[in-house]
Motif scaffolding. Structure first.
Motif, mmCIF file in Angstrom:
data_model
loop_
_atom_site.group_PDB
_atom_site.id
_atom_site.type_symbol
_atom_site.label_atom_id
_atom_site.label_comp_id
_atom_site.label_asym_id
_atom_site.label_seq_id
_atom_site.Cartn_x
_atom_site.Cartn_y
_atom_site.Cartn_z
ATOM 1 N N GLY A 1 0.647 -1.409 -0.037
ATOM 2 C CA GLY A 1 -0.113 0.060 -0.030
ATOM 3 C C GLY A 1 0.867 1.277 0.083
ATOM 4 O O GLY A 1 0.498 2.139 -0.966
ATOM 5 N N GLU A 2 1.974 1.262 0.884
ATOM 6 C CA GLU A 2 2.788 2.404 0.832
ATOM 7 C C GLU A 2 3.523 2.627 -0.541
ATOM 8 O O GLU A 2 3.667 3.690 -0.905
ATOM 9 N N ALA A 3 4.034 1.426 -1.091
ATOM 10 C CA ALA A 3 4.539 1.610 -2.467
ATOM 11 C C ALA A 3 3.596 2.074 -3.406
ATOM 12 O O ALA A 3 3.805 2.759 -4.332
ATOM 13 N N LEU A 4 2.498 1.563 -3.269
ATOM 14 C CA LEU A 4 1.410 2.096 -4.401
ATOM 15 C C LEU A 4 1.066 3.471 -3.987
ATOM 16 O O LEU A 4 1.013 4.303 -5.000
ATOM 17 N N ASP A 5 1.049 4.041 -2.994
ATOM 18 C CA ASP A 5 0.890 5.412 -2.648
ATOM 19 C C ASP A 5 1.976 6.314 -3.118
ATOM 20 O O ASP A 5 1.805 7.203 -3.964
ATOM 21 N N LYS A 6 2.976 5.808 -2.998
ATOM 22 C CA LYS A 6 4.413 6.710 -3.583
ATOM 23 C C LYS A 6 4.380 6.702 -5.064
ATOM 24 O O LYS A 6 4.676 7.570 -5.810
ATOM 25 N N THR A 7 4.182 5.550 -5.489
ATOM 26 C CA THR A 7 3.817 5.465 -7.178
ATOM 27 C C THR A 7 3.085 6.401 -7.590
ATOM 28 O O THR A 7 3.088 7.235 -8.582
#
Length: 110
Positions: free
Chosen positions: A70-76
């Motif tokens: 989820g964090e990686a998706l938000d950053k992306t």
């Protein structure tokens, strides 16, 4: 093939040793059966506890993975939006420069 043969002999010896141990046990048949029954129950309880531990650990791993994903998706998403905005601004600047060049281009040279 030779390793399979060694393994087969090992298990054959293990089975024969267990059978002979039960036959020549110093306890009576009923005592031996009770002992084996209690040990089987202990083994079953141990397996239940271990399976619960494994399920809990797997749940923790899944939760951490979901959080990290989820964090990686938000950053992306943030990066994509920022790049989109930069690209839009660059395209708008290019259009404006083209308009200025077209509007003032031919009349300046004459």
């Amino acid at each position: 093939m030779e390793d399979d043969s060694k393994l087969s002999f090992f298990f054959l010896g293990l089975g024969l040793g267990a059978a002979l141990g039960i036959l020549f046990a110093p306890k009576s048949g009923e005592e031996t059966r009770d002992f084996l029954r209690s040990k089987a129950g202990e083994g079953s309880d141990y397996l239940k506890r271990q399976s619960e531990t494994v399920v809990d650990a797997a749940g923790n791993v899944i939760e951490r993975t979901r959080t990290a994903a989820g964090e990686a998706l938000d950053k992306t998403k943030t990066t994509v939006v920022r790049q989109k905005d930069n690209l839009s601004a660059a395209m708008e600047a290019g259009k404006q420069a083209y308009r200025e060049a077209v509007a003032g281009g031919p009349s300046e040279g004459v």
